[in-house]
Each structure stands twice: as C-alpha cells, then as structure tokens.
Write an enzyme that holds these catalytic residues in place. Structure first.
Site, PDB file in Angstrom:
ATOM      1  N   ASP A  59      43.257  19.191  10.801  1.00  0.00           N
ATOM      2  CA  ASP A  59      43.718  17.875  10.346  1.00  0.00           C
ATOM      3  C   ASP A  59      42.673  16.818  10.694  1.00  0.00           C
ATOM      4  O   ASP A  59      42.601  16.365  11.842  1.00  0.00           O
ATOM      5  CB  ASP A  59      45.071  17.569  10.993  1.00  0.00           C
ATOM      6  CG  ASP A  59      45.554  16.162  10.718  1.00  0.00           C
ATOM      7  OD1 ASP A  59      44.977  15.481   9.836  1.00  0.00           O
ATOM      8  OD2 ASP A  59      46.511  15.721  11.389  1.00  0.00           O
ATOM      9  N   GLU A 148      16.138  13.127  28.198  1.00  0.00           N
ATOM     10  CA  GLU A 148      16.370  13.269  29.641  1.00  0.00           C
ATOM     11  C   GLU A 148      17.791  12.779  29.911  1.00  0.00           C
ATOM     12  O   GLU A 148      18.040  11.579  29.957  1.00  0.00           O
ATOM     13  CB  GLU A 148      15.362  12.451  30.442  1.00  0.00           C
ATOM     14  CG  GLU A 148      13.910  12.830  30.203  1.00  0.00           C
ATOM     15  CD  GLU A 148      12.944  11.914  30.944  1.00  0.00           C
ATOM     16  OE1 GLU A 148      13.411  10.955  31.605  1.00  0.00           O
ATOM     17  OE2 GLU A 148      11.735  12.145  30.848  1.00  0.00           O
ATOM     18  N   GLU A 150      20.952  11.899  31.931  1.00  0.00           N
ATOM     19  CA  GLU A 150      21.407  11.558  33.282  1.00  0.00           C
ATOM     20  C   GLU A 150      22.932  11.510  33.325  1.00  0.00           C
ATOM     21  O   GLU A 150      23.596  11.185  32.334  1.00  0.00           O
ATOM     22  CB  GLU A 150      20.825  10.201  33.703  1.00  0.00           C
ATOM     23  CG  GLU A 150      19.302  10.229  33.807  1.00  0.00           C
ATOM     24  CD  GLU A 150      18.704   8.862  34.087  1.00  0.00           C
ATOM     25  OE1 GLU A 150      17.490   8.796  34.344  1.00  0.00           O
ATOM     26  OE2 GLU A 150      19.455   7.850  34.052  1.00  0.00           O
ATOM     27  N   GLU A 226      18.763  11.750  40.709  1.00  0.00           N
ATOM     28  CA  GLU A 226      18.164  10.548  40.144  1.00  0.00           C
ATOM     29  C   GLU A 226      18.290   9.377  41.121  1.00  0.00           C
ATOM     30  O   GLU A 226      18.750   9.525  42.248  1.00  0.00           O
ATOM     31  CB  GLU A 226      18.799  10.212  38.794  1.00  0.00           C
ATOM     32  CG  GLU A 226      17.916  10.555  37.591  1.00  0.00           C
ATOM     33  CD  GLU A 226      16.609   9.761  37.543  1.00  0.00           C
ATOM     34  OE1 GLU A 226      16.479   8.742  38.257  1.00  0.00           O
ATOM     35  OE2 GLU A 226      15.700  10.175  36.799  1.00  0.00           O
ATOM     36  N   GLU A 234      19.853  14.519  36.902  1.00  0.00           N
ATOM     37  CA  GLU A 234      19.204  14.620  35.599  1.00  0.00           C
ATOM     38  C   GLU A 234      18.786  16.061  35.369  1.00  0.00           C
ATOM     39  O   GLU A 234      18.296  16.731  36.286  1.00  0.00           O
ATOM     40  CB  GLU A 234      17.975  13.706  35.529  1.00  0.00           C
ATOM     41  CG  GLU A 234      17.177  13.847  34.236  1.00  0.00           C
ATOM     42  CD  GLU A 234      15.972  12.909  34.198  1.00  0.00           C
ATOM     43  OE1 GLU A 234      16.165  11.692  34.426  1.00  0.00           O
ATOM     44  OE2 GLU A 234      14.836  13.388  33.951  1.00  0.00           O
ATOM     45  N   HIS A 283      16.570   8.716  28.315  1.00  0.00           N
ATOM     46  CA  HIS A 283      15.224   8.494  27.798  1.00  0.00           C
ATOM     47  C   HIS A 283      14.892   9.623  26.832  1.00  0.00           C
ATOM     48  O   HIS A 283      15.057  10.798  27.165  1.00  0.00           O
ATOM     49  CB  HIS A 283      14.200   8.469  28.929  1.00  0.00           C
ATOM     50  CG  HIS A 283      14.547   7.532  30.039  1.00  0.00           C
ATOM     51  ND1 HIS A 283      14.133   7.724  31.335  1.00  0.00           N
ATOM     52  CD2 HIS A 283      15.274   6.390  30.047  1.00  0.00           C
ATOM     53  CE1 HIS A 283      14.585   6.755  32.090  1.00  0.00           C
ATOM     54  NE2 HIS A 283      15.289   5.923  31.339  1.00  0.00           N
ATOM     55  N   ARG A 357       7.310   1.344  32.707  1.00  0.00           N
ATOM     56  CA  ARG A 357       8.724   1.617  32.489  1.00  0.00           C
ATOM     57  C   ARG A 357       9.575   0.368  32.289  1.00  0.00           C
ATOM     58  O   ARG A 357      10.800   0.456  32.203  1.00  0.00           O
ATOM     59  CB  ARG A 357       9.263   2.465  33.650  1.00  0.00           C
ATOM     60  CG  ARG A 357       8.784   3.914  33.594  1.00  0.00           C
ATOM     61  CD  ARG A 357       9.167   4.701  34.834  1.00  0.00           C
ATOM     62  NE  ARG A 357       9.021   6.147  34.664  1.00  0.00           N
ATOM     63  CZ  ARG A 357       7.873   6.806  34.758  1.00  0.00           C
ATOM     64  NH1 ARG A 357       6.748   6.140  35.009  1.00  0.00           N
ATOM     65  NH2 ARG A 357       7.838   8.112  34.584  1.00  0.00           N
ATOM     66  N   GLU A 377       8.135   7.893  24.512  1.00  0.00           N
ATOM     67  CA  GLU A 377       9.418   7.948  25.218  1.00  0.00           C
ATOM     68  C   GLU A 377      10.178   6.655  24.948  1.00  0.00           C
ATOM     69  O   GLU A 377       9.741   5.576  25.358  1.00  0.00           O
ATOM     70  CB  GLU A 377       9.204   8.118  26.727  1.00  0.00           C
ATOM     71  CG  GLU A 377      10.489   8.162  27.524  1.00  0.00           C
ATOM     72  CD  GLU A 377      10.262   7.979  29.024  1.00  0.00           C
ATOM     73  OE1 GLU A 377      11.093   8.462  29.805  1.00  0.00           O
ATOM     74  OE2 GLU A 377       9.259   7.345  29.408  1.00  0.00           O
ATOM     75  N   ARG A 379      13.138   4.491  25.858  1.00  0.00           N
ATOM     76  CA  ARG A 379      13.798   4.467  27.150  1.00  0.00           C
ATOM     77  C   ARG A 379      15.166   3.766  27.171  1.00  0.00           C
ATOM     78  O   ARG A 379      15.899   3.889  28.144  1.00  0.00           O
ATOM     79  CB  ARG A 379      12.884   3.802  28.189  1.00  0.00           C
ATOM     80  CG  ARG A 379      11.650   4.629  28.501  1.00  0.00           C
ATOM     81  CD  ARG A 379      10.745   3.938  29.529  1.00  0.00           C
ATOM     82  NE  ARG A 379      11.427   3.544  30.740  1.00  0.00           N
ATOM     83  CZ  ARG A 379      11.739   4.356  31.732  1.00  0.00           C
ATOM     84  NH1 ARG A 379      11.442   5.648  31.652  1.00  0.00           N
ATOM     85  NH2 ARG A 379      12.358   3.902  32.805  1.00  0.00           N
TER      86      ARG A 379
END
Length: 497
Positions: A59, A148, A150, A226, A234, A283, A357, A377, A379
């Site tokens: 459904d 990545e 987390e 992390e 992570e 990321h 970063r 990357e 982020r």
C-alpha cells in the site's frame, strides 16, 4: 532485465545458506527504511518472475511521500546484487527459532499494469539516483561517491513529550560523556581519535565494520571515534557509484542501529543531537570518470594548486552556485541547521579550497601524483538526508556547472570563520559577482526551501517533477509543524520577560 545467470547465482545462495525468509528493504521519500518479509519459497517458486516482475505488492498510500489512497497499489522488485544474509545473532532473539533471513533492496513500480509492463514509480528515491547514473552515462561520465557517515551512540535516550504538552524533555545517558560524574570522560569537542580505554565504542564499531564487510560486501576503509565527546563515531567505506553508495549508506544505518540495539544502546544519525558539541555530518567525496577510457576526469597533474582539472573546477562551480538550494536536500531537517553554525567544524561558507575545512568544498591534499585519489569533498551534507536524492542532486548541480562552464571564485585557504570582517565582506562581493549567490549557507530549513523553490531548474534532467514537488511539500510541513512548538530553552530565556 535481470539475466538468468544473476538469478541462478542468487537462488544458489538462498539454498546453500538455508534461507527461510526474504526481507525486502526500501526507503520512503524522507529516507527512513521500510521493509516487508516473505517466505523464501515465494521467490524460489518462480525466481525469474520475482527478479523481473515483482515479489509482492504493498500500500503506497501508507508510505510517507509516496501516493494517495485511490492509487495505492505498488510492486516491489528485489535487486539481486543487494542480496545479503542478516547476521544470525541479531535476527533471532534468544529462544526464538525463526529461521535464517536474507535481505534485498527493492525497486518500486506502479501496480495496475499487465505483467512486465509496470512503469517505475516516479517517487522511488532509488529511481532518482538511477536516473542520475543514466544522465551521467549520456554525457560519457560515471561518478563515484565516498560518504563519511557520522553517527552517535547513547546508552539511553529518553524523550518525554506528554499530552496535553505539559511536559517536554530529552534525557541522554552515555558512560564517559562530558556530563558524566564518573571518570574517565571525554570532553566536548575533544573526541577525535582517542585510544582505548577512552574510546568506549571501539569494539562496537569494530563489530559494525566486520558485519558490513562479512555480510553486506562492504570494503571498510576506516572507523574511529569522532570529535564530539559523547559517543560519536564514523565509518568510512570504499567509494562506489551513486546508486550503490546510497545503498551502502542505507545499509550502514540499518547495521549500526541493529548492533546498537543488540547491546542495549541507541544510535542516531540526527545532525545535532547535543548542544555545545560537534554534530553528525556526511562529508561526501566525489569524482567524475570517463566511461570509455576509465580515466579520472578530475585529475590534472599539471595543476600546481591541487592537481585538479578544469572540468573539476566547473563541477565545483555548479555546486557552489546552487549550494543554498542544495541545502534543502542535503541538509533536510531543522536539526541540520543547528549543526551548520560556527565553531563546530561544520562549514557554512560557500567557498572551496585544498585542506581548508571551513569551506564547504575541500580538495583532499594528503598525497600528490595519484590519479585515482583526485576528488572533491563536499562537507556540508549530513546523514539525515536521503542518500539517493542527495547524491543525485550533487550530480545535477555539478553537471550544471560543467554544462554552463561556471568558474568558481579563487580558492580560499585561510580560516573563513576567523577572517577579518573587511576581508570577509570582500569575499562576499566576489561570490555575489561570480556566482550570483550569498557567501553563507541558509540558517534554517525554511530559508533553504525558499532557495530551492527559486533555484531548481538544474535538478530536472535527473529529478522527476513529482519527487521535487513532494519533497517541498513534506519539508514545508516539517518547518510549519516544528516551528510551532515552544522549546524548553525558550522558557529558560523568556519566562521572566
């Protein structure tokens, strides 16, 4: 069509592993995992039909974002390559002899058609990622993604919201958290890479990584604690195509949550579970490759700055230009914007750089001269997103940059958070002039949705109109509903006003 060879291979596995039950997985539009279970004999009775037509119906009106009650019959077609045995020690509780279970991820089709003629459901999230791969192939590309992911593990998480709303609280327990009274503890924002015994989640992550490899075919590249002080982890796995990488994110969440439950813990992928500490991000590393030559099109050994090709710069330009609109897809919850604030390593500035970063796009710069390692990357995404939609949207934005030759501004190699206000204002002007956007990401989901509604044409070579409209509708409802709740901190701040 699924080949006879693929069908026979899966049938042999089901028989040799003595599988009794088949668990069919798919995600709804927001990205929550759904499942239904069939006896293995239903598949084995006619495997060719199962893998080329359907194993069963459901459904669709009862699944968030799918369809309405008067057109609700839908079909599930299991995907052979997603076959996996669910570990025996967490599928059968003690004293329960339920039989061995295998899992497939499914494609979703409309019901109500003749055998073999059912069209794909336009709001099947996996279908959107499949469209992204098809569109890439039309341009002569294939894309690889390496997210990545987390997450946070707690010993106990209690949410108390009692009708008629006279009590609203969240209680988080985690042994070793910054607020724990028994040492050793892990301080706020100091959880990155601690050794045992301070890394109290090591053995649980080790089991998660082992299950991912041994049962679900992952190639885990690393796992670690992390930055956040309370149970943040992570797990990184080897890059894959958009569809397969999204399948793996869905699978990773499933495994993490089930193994946490096995040990009496709870897992969350919400972007900001704890005030004053780092949130959970996703990321996402990505690159484009040439289908014919299998060359990494992001790699240019003659580029002195980051060994990055002009095509990669255009791809970056597309993501930067549409970053504010993209936020409504890759940061799709109100919690997302509590993570995207200064001071917690979550980027909020529309800029790119190598090794920096504080920019939303970083060009990893660990080692030069390696073609396969050339990538960008992105982020700002977080794991509350639907990965099928997130990766598809990234492709759409990046390819728009390539198609229109959108040149990104010069890279910014200094910490933008600590930048002199005058210099930051100059950077804002550059971003406005070159990309016609603001320097900073939206500060709320509502603002991000405003951006997506005014900047979305680039999505439609890949997204269906139905998916786009449903996404806006669901997320607008999130904003309306959650913004209406009084928050406990508001009582603290405003009670005596």
């Amino acid at each position: 069509m699924v080949s006879t060879e693929e069908v026979l291979k899966v049938v042999e596995k089901i028989k040799s592993e003595n599988v009794r039950w088949i668990d069919i997985h798919f995600v709804d539009v927001p990205g929550r995992l759904q499942h239904t279970t069939f006896p293995a004999r239903e598949l084995l009775d006619d495997p060719e039909e199962t893998f080329n037509v359907a194993i069963g119906g459901f459904d669709g009106s009862s699944i968030t974002g799918f369809t309405v009650i008067n057109e609700s019959d839908m079909l599930l077609r299991p995907i052979p390559e997603t076959f996996a045995i669910i570990p025996d020690d967490w599928q059968n509780p003690p004293g329960v002899a339920a039989g061995r279970t295998a899992r497939f991820i499914a494609q979703i089709f409309w019901g109500g058609y003749k055998k073999g003629e059912a069209p794909r459901f336009e709001k099947d999230p996996r279908y959107i990622a499949e469209r992204a791969e098809s569109y890439l192939a039309e341009q002569g590309y294939k894309a690889y993604f390496g997210p990545e992911v987390e997450f946070t593990l707690f010993d106990k998480l209690k949410v108390d919201i009692n009708m008629p709303w006279h009590k609203m609280c969240v209680e988080i327990n985690y042994s070793g958290a910054p607020w724990d009274t028994q040492l050793p503890i892990m301080k706020f924002k100091q959880g990155y890479f601690p050794a045992n015994p301070y890394d109290k989640l090591f053995w649980i992550r080790q089991e998660i990584a082992s299950v991912l490899e041994d049962y679900f075919g992952f190639q885990v590249e690393a796992h670690h604690h992390e930055v956040a002080g309370a149970g943040q982890g992570e797990i990184d796995f080897r890059f894959d195509t958009a569809v397969r990488a999204a399948d793996k994110v869905v699978t990773l969440k499933y495994v993490v949550k089930n193994i946490a439950a096995k040990y009496g813990m709870v897992a969350t992928f919400m972007p900001k579970p704890i005030y004053g500490d780092n949130g959970n991000g996703m990321h996402t590393h990505q690159s484009l490759w040439d289908i014919k030559s299998n060359k990494n099109l992001f790699y240019d050994p003659n580029d002195e700055y980051a060994e990055l090709s002009q095509l990669a710069r255009y791809y970056i330009g597309g993501i930067l230009k549409h970053a504010r609109a993209l936020s409504a897809i890759v940061n799709p919850t109100t919690s997302s914007y509590k993570r995207l604030v200064p001071g917690y390593e979550a980027p909020i500035y529309i800029a790119w750089s190598k090794s920096n970063r504080s920019a939303i796009i970083r060009v990893p710069n660990y080692m030069r001269g390696i073609e396969k390692a050339a990538r960008i990357e992105y982020r700002s995404p977080d794991p509350s997103t639907n990965p099928y939609l997130a990766f598809a949207a990234m492709v759409a934005a990046g390819l728009d940059g390539i198609r229109k030759k959108i040149e990104p501004p010069d890279p910014v190699d200094e910490n933008i958070y600590a930048m002199d206000p005058k210099k930051k204002a100059e950077l804002e002007e550059i971003v406005k002039k070159q990309l016609d956007t603001k320097l900073q990401l939206p500060s709320s989901l509502c603002e991000a949705l405003d951006e997506l509604e005014s900047d979305h044409d680039w999505l439609f070579p890949i997204f269906t109109k139905e998916m786009y409209e449903t996404w806006i509708e669901l997320k607008r409802e999130d904003c309306k509903r959650l913004n209406a709740y009084p928050h406990p901190v508001e009582y603290y701040e405003y009670f005596d006003i």
